[in-house]
Write an enzyme that holds these catalytic residues in place. Sequence first.
Site, PDB file in Angstrom:
ATOM      1  N   ASP A   1     -36.015 -47.438  -2.641  1.00 26.60           N
ATOM      2  CA  ASP A   1     -35.365 -47.749  -1.360  1.00 26.60           C
ATOM      3  C   ASP A   1     -35.062 -49.247  -1.290  1.00 26.60           C
ATOM      4  O   ASP A   1     -35.873 -50.083  -1.699  1.00 26.60           O
ATOM      5  CB  ASP A   1     -36.290 -47.334  -0.209  1.00 26.60           C
ATOM      6  CG  ASP A   1     -35.570 -47.267   1.120  1.00 26.60           C
ATOM      7  OD1 ASP A   1     -35.436 -46.153   1.675  1.00 26.60           O
ATOM      8  OD2 ASP A   1     -35.143 -48.323   1.628  1.00 26.60           O
TER       9      ASP A   1
ATOM     10  N   HIS B   1     -32.414 -36.572   2.007  1.00 26.72           N
ATOM     11  CA  HIS B   1     -33.239 -37.317   1.053  1.00 26.72           C
ATOM     12  C   HIS B   1     -34.689 -37.226   1.466  1.00 26.72           C
ATOM     13  O   HIS B   1     -35.014 -37.132   2.646  1.00 26.72           O
ATOM     14  CB  HIS B   1     -32.791 -38.777   0.957  1.00 26.72           C
ATOM     15  CG  HIS B   1     -32.642 -39.461   2.288  1.00 26.72           C
ATOM     16  ND1 HIS B   1     -31.558 -39.237   3.095  1.00 26.72           N
ATOM     17  CD2 HIS B   1     -33.441 -40.327   2.941  1.00 26.72           C
ATOM     18  CE1 HIS B   1     -31.692 -39.955   4.201  1.00 26.72           C
ATOM     19  NE2 HIS B   1     -32.836 -40.623   4.143  1.00 26.72           N
TER      20      HIS B   1
END
Length: 111
Positions: A28, A97
């Site tokens: 991320d 996700h």
Amino acid sequence: MTIFEKIISRQIPAKIIWEDDDAVAFHDVDPQAPVHVLIVPKRVVPRLADATDEDRPLLGKLLLVARDLAKKLELSNGYRVVINCGPDAGESVPHLHVHLLGKRALAWPPG
Ligand code: DGP
């Protein structure tokens, strides 16, 4: 095209740590824990609420990939798997996700 489709097609860079025909996993860009990985299906399902029975194998696979990556990333003290679905959950990218977070103690309940 979602930002994740652009990552999948290599139009924008990401720190990809795993990939197969169905999904990709990358770090991320705004990590909320020392390990914060996103596991993203290549086929676009906007969010969990839009998944169908046909997506059952894919959804199961995403969790098992989270399990495997947790092992690979040595999250032996535990980890959290999160799917944000819709505005109240803070979903910001409309491409399903799974977040995998670890390497620190995570508070509960979440904010
Ligand atoms: P969510 O709030 O559940 O929709 O999570 C979206 C996540 O995606 C958020 O934690 C930040 C991450 N993200 C957004 N844009 C990018 C990007 O361009 N690259 C990477 N690696 N992550 C991104």
